[in-house]
Design a protein around this motif. Structure first.
Motif, PDB file in Angstrom:
ATOM      1  N   UNK A  71       0.780  -1.269   0.020  1.00 25.55           N
ATOM      2  CA  UNK A  71      -0.267  -0.066  -0.008  1.00 25.55           C
ATOM      3  C   UNK A  71       0.968   1.236   0.088  1.00 25.55           C
ATOM      4  N   UNK A  72       0.541   2.370  -0.377  1.00 26.18           N
ATOM      5  CA  UNK A  72       0.680   3.754  -0.230  1.00 26.18           C
ATOM      6  C   UNK A  72      -0.217   4.813  -0.642  1.00 26.18           C
ATOM      7  N   UNK A  73      -0.024   5.840   0.042  1.00 27.25           N
ATOM      8  CA  UNK A  73      -0.938   6.830  -0.049  1.00 27.25           C
ATOM      9  C   UNK A  73      -0.537   7.782  -1.231  1.00 27.25           C
ATOM     10  N   UNK A  74      -1.380   8.443  -1.741  1.00 27.33           N
ATOM     11  CA  UNK A  74      -1.255   9.565  -2.910  1.00 27.33           C
ATOM     12  C   UNK A  74      -2.169  10.726  -2.631  1.00 27.33           C
ATOM     13  N   UNK A  75      -1.712  11.930  -2.578  1.00 25.16           N
ATOM     14  CA  UNK A  75      -2.473  13.123  -2.492  1.00 25.16           C
ATOM     15  C   UNK A  75      -3.261  13.427  -3.586  1.00 25.16           C
TER      16      UNK A  75
ATOM     17  N   UNK B  68      -2.916  11.952  -7.486  1.00 24.53           N
ATOM     18  CA  UNK B  68      -1.638  12.790  -8.074  1.00 24.53           C
ATOM     19  C   UNK B  68      -0.640  11.790  -8.305  1.00 24.53           C
ATOM     20  N   UNK B  69      -0.382  11.091  -9.592  1.00 21.68           N
ATOM     21  CA  UNK B  69       0.497  10.271  -9.568  1.00 21.68           C
ATOM     22  C   UNK B  69       1.984  10.664  -9.829  1.00 21.68           C
ATOM     23  N   UNK B  70       2.086  12.002  -9.755  1.00 18.39           N
ATOM     24  CA  UNK B  70       3.449  12.583  -9.572  1.00 18.39           C
ATOM     25  C   UNK B  70       4.207  11.792  -8.271  1.00 18.39           C
ATOM     26  N   UNK B  71       3.331  11.681  -7.421  1.00 16.26           N
ATOM     27  CA  UNK B  71       4.128  11.066  -6.026  1.00 16.26           C
ATOM     28  C   UNK B  71       3.967   9.678  -6.018  1.00 16.26           C
ATOM     29  N   UNK B  72       3.600   8.868  -6.969  1.00 14.98           N
ATOM     30  CA  UNK B  72       3.690   7.475  -7.257  1.00 14.98           C
ATOM     31  C   UNK B  72       5.104   6.864  -6.911  1.00 14.98           C
TER      32      UNK B  72
ATOM     33  N   UNK C 266      -5.730   5.720  -1.395  1.00 14.00           N
ATOM     34  CA  UNK C 266      -4.843   4.693  -0.981  1.00 14.00           C
ATOM     35  C   UNK C 266      -4.792   3.598  -2.313  1.00 14.00           C
ATOM     36  N   UNK C 267      -3.733   3.452  -2.482  1.00 15.49           N
ATOM     37  CA  UNK C 267      -3.194   2.560  -3.669  1.00 15.49           C
ATOM     38  C   UNK C 267      -2.790   1.365  -3.086  1.00 15.49           C
ATOM     39  N   UNK C 268      -3.205   0.168  -3.927  1.00 11.30           N
ATOM     40  CA  UNK C 268      -2.869  -1.209  -3.502  1.00 11.30           C
ATOM     41  C   UNK C 268      -2.436  -2.100  -4.824  1.00 11.30           C
ATOM     42  N   UNK C 269      -1.131  -2.677  -4.486  1.00 12.12           N
ATOM     43  CA  UNK C 269      -0.722  -3.813  -5.493  1.00 12.12           C
ATOM     44  C   UNK C 269      -0.463  -5.026  -4.636  1.00 12.12           C
ATOM     45  N   UNK C 270      -0.728  -6.200  -5.513  1.00  8.52           N
ATOM     46  CA  UNK C 270      -0.209  -7.624  -4.871  1.00  8.52           C
ATOM     47  C   UNK C 270       0.976  -8.184  -5.574  1.00  8.52           C
ATOM     48  N   UNK C 271       1.788  -8.571  -4.910  1.00  5.12           N
ATOM     49  CA  UNK C 271       2.929  -9.445  -5.353  1.00  5.12           C
ATOM     50  C   UNK C 271       3.363 -10.802  -4.567  1.00  5.12           C
TER      51      UNK C 271
END
Length: 619
Positions: free
Chosen positions: A102-106, A117-121, A172-177
């Motif tokens: 997980x990571x947050x994005x403004x 704001x994917x500049x902070x991805x 909140x962005x979520x990816x699974x690995x």
């Protein structure tokens, strides 16, 4: 003329050999020696001869036994035979688990609407270590995590995390690995004068594999199955800079290419579970690693062979190089390898929650607000919803025997048409998603050239779009697939990669419900049952629709008294989001079976929420 003696070869143990020697002496030397009492000197000589014969027979049988993997008993022999027949024994088994990252994005305002704001991805590099608590078991995430990319096989889930004044403030962005239980260890080795087939031994416990090797000059050394293999897979990101002709094909994140390398090595586990790394025999001054095929080394026979007609060619290395790669010299190699696994690595759910290699996490853009970027960086969290499983000890001797016999039969070559279909599906998703595959020989009516022999195999493939709907694969994906299959293709096979066909369908049904059941609830359960039945993972090329099976499945749904009828209709029209190909469902139906077309195709319910409809009718 000398007297020919009758020599028998039947007896091999001590008693049999002694009796045979006594009979031989009595037959051919009756007047020379006739005292066969146990205490006589002659019997001592005969028994000692029988003893030596018995011992020699035992060791002969034992040595022959050790040459067959089915019967060998010595651990070293079983390991050697496994490698000779193409199987790589495992000295440990790692546990695997899906880790949510997980990571947050403004939020930012765009056109009057708040969007992330994917500049902070963030970009999380490969080989990132996460850790479980308690127990502190390390898990390795081998794949990169790019929060700016979202596809059917690598979706990015976006939810609103925090609001301010009724508007989103953070997403909140979520990816699974996939993660495996392992730790990165390092060992260095210094080489002075190059030595042919030099080796490095790594004495450690629970070694999984070599991660990478880099020398002091910055050169990367590549692992190959055997030193004669000079081609490796190499990937580059599918960007405009790397290839302006393919970067628009978003279903392939990476481009797959074959590259010829001289710096290569091979590995093998020894019977004491240590890992041996072996290098080639050449030097940088040897030039036969860079030879190009020409008439001198292919067409009119190899120059170093006296007999031209009986020379065997390996399709993966027909140049017959002598060096088998470069031997390291005047350099220091840094070997990174993985250790881990075992039963203790099977950790419980919701325990993997710490990122230990935070240096692998970077922003993809510069000139960011420092306060916001520090907050976003600290927002990275991980968790495992399910327990890790699969960890255990390495292969037992019996497992090595059986796995070796299986591996020898396949030899990593595509022999049957099913091998090509499975190998296509196994291509790593970074190079494009192959959702469905089907192989058949070229039909007679497809032959265009006079005298052409139908030896070409047609490989039909379909991919997924971002919503996991079937679609045709892009040219980039098919090019990657062609490169991927080239290392497994038998030299006489010709494979033509073609697009498969999608037949979109809708399902309408009528049911009669039992008394005292809510009609809407029963309908909802029936629709869910059909959605599960027509889930695209359950369907493949040329699979018919069994209407009788649909009736049985709906009849089992709680609250259904009778299934009155089921109708399958064709959905077509690109403007409506369906396939462009129409299909005569009524004409293809026979004996309650809807047969697929002669052209390789897959039935798909593309929009199960709207294309599966039902109603309750009166009895």
């Amino acid at each position: 003329m000398p007297n020919t003696k009758d020599i028998k070869y039947f007896n091999r143990d001590f008693v049999g050999l002694k009796d045979l020697l006594v009979d031989f002496t009595k037959t051919y030397y009756p007047n020379t020696y006739n005292d066969f009492s146990p205490s006589s000197p002659g019997m001592m000589v005969l028994e000692m001869s029988a003893y030596v014969g018995d011992v020699l027979s035992f060791y002969l049988d034992n040595q022959i036994q050790e040459t067959f993997v089915q019967y060998a008993r010595q651990t070293e022999s079983i390991f050697n035979l496994a490698y000779m027949l193409g199987y790589r024994p495992k000295v440990t088994k790692t546990s695997t688990v899906d880790v949510d990252i997980y990571q947050q994005l403004p939020a930012k305002l765009s056109g009057g609407t708040y969007i992330p704001d994917y500049d902070y991805a963030l970009f999380i590099q490969e080989n990132t270590i996460v850790q479980s608590n308690p127990g502190s078991v390390n898990f390795l995430i081998q794949d990169t995590v790019d929060f700016t990319v979202s596809s059917s096989l690598d979706p990015t889930e976006v939810t609103i995390y925090q609001t301010s004044g009724g508007n989103p403030q953070y997403y909140l962005l979520k990816k699974t690995r996939k993660a495996i239980s392992s730790t990165i260890e390092t060992q260095t080795a210094t080489f002075t004068t190059p030595s042919a087939f030099s080796t490095i031994d790594i004495d450690d416990t629970n070694i999984i594999k070599v991660l990478d090797i880099v020398d002091s000059d910055g050169n990367t050394w590549y692992e190959v199955p055997y030193l004669g293999q000079e081609l490796i897979y190499k990937s580059t990101k599918n960007t405009n800079t790397n290839d302006p002709n393919t970067f628009t094909d978003t279903d392939a994140q990476y481009l797959l290419k074959l590259e010829k390398v001289a710096r290569r090595f091979t590995t093998r586990f020894k019977s004491d579970n240590s890992l041996q790394i072996q290098f080639g025999s050449g030097t940088t001054s040897d030039v036969d690693e860079d030879i190009l095929p020409n008439g001198d080394n292919v067409g009119i026979g190899l120059p170093f062979e006296q007999v031209k007609l009986t020379t065997a060619f390996d399709p993966s290395n027909f140049l017959q190089t002598d060096t088998y790669g470069i031997a390291p010299g005047n350099t220091t190699l840094t070997v990174r390898y993985l250790t881990g696994g075992g039963v203790s690595s099977n950790v419980e759910a919701d325990t993997i929650n710490t990122v230990t290699t935070t240096g692998n996490i970077v922003f993809q853009n510069s000139n960011l607000n420092s306060v916001t970027s520090n907050y976003i960086f600290s927002s990275v969290t991980v968790n495992n919803e399910l327990a890790a499983s699969g960890g255990g000890d390495g292969d037992t001797l019996e497992e090595i025997r059986q796995n070796t016999l299986v591996g020898f039969q396949s030899q990593l070559r595509n022999v049957t048409v099913k091998d090509y279909a499975i190998r296509a599906l196994s291509m790593p998703s970074d190079y494009g998603a192959i959702a469905k595959s089907y192989v058949e020989a070229t039909k007679a009516n497809e032959i265009t050239l006079p005298g052409e022999i139908p030896s070409t195999l047609n490989l039909y493939v379909l991919g997924f779009d971002q919503n996991k709907h079937l679609t045709t694969a892009s040219d980039t994906v098919k090019k990657n697939l062609s490169t991927y299959l080239s290392e497994y293709r038998i030299i006489g096979d010709t494979v033509s990669i073609k697009d498969g066909f999608v037949v979109n369908i809708g399902v309408d049904f009528e049911i009669i419900t039992l008394p005292n059941f809510n009609n809407n609830e029963v309908l909802s359960r029936c629709i869910t049952e059909l959605q599960n039945y027509f889930a695209i993972g359950n369907w493949t090329f040329n699979q018919p629709i069994l209407l009788k099976e649909l009736f049985i499945n709906l009849d089992k749904v709680k609250g259904v008294q009778t299934v009155k009828d089921i109708y399958i209709t064709n959905k077509t029209g690109v403007a409506q989001g369906y396939s462009e190909y129409a299909y005569d469902i009524e004409g293809a139906t026979q004996d309650n079976i809807i047969y697929p077309s002669l052209d390789p195709s897959v039935f798909e319910v593309k929009y199960p929420d709207t294309d599966i409809r039902g109603r309750v009718v009166a009895l």
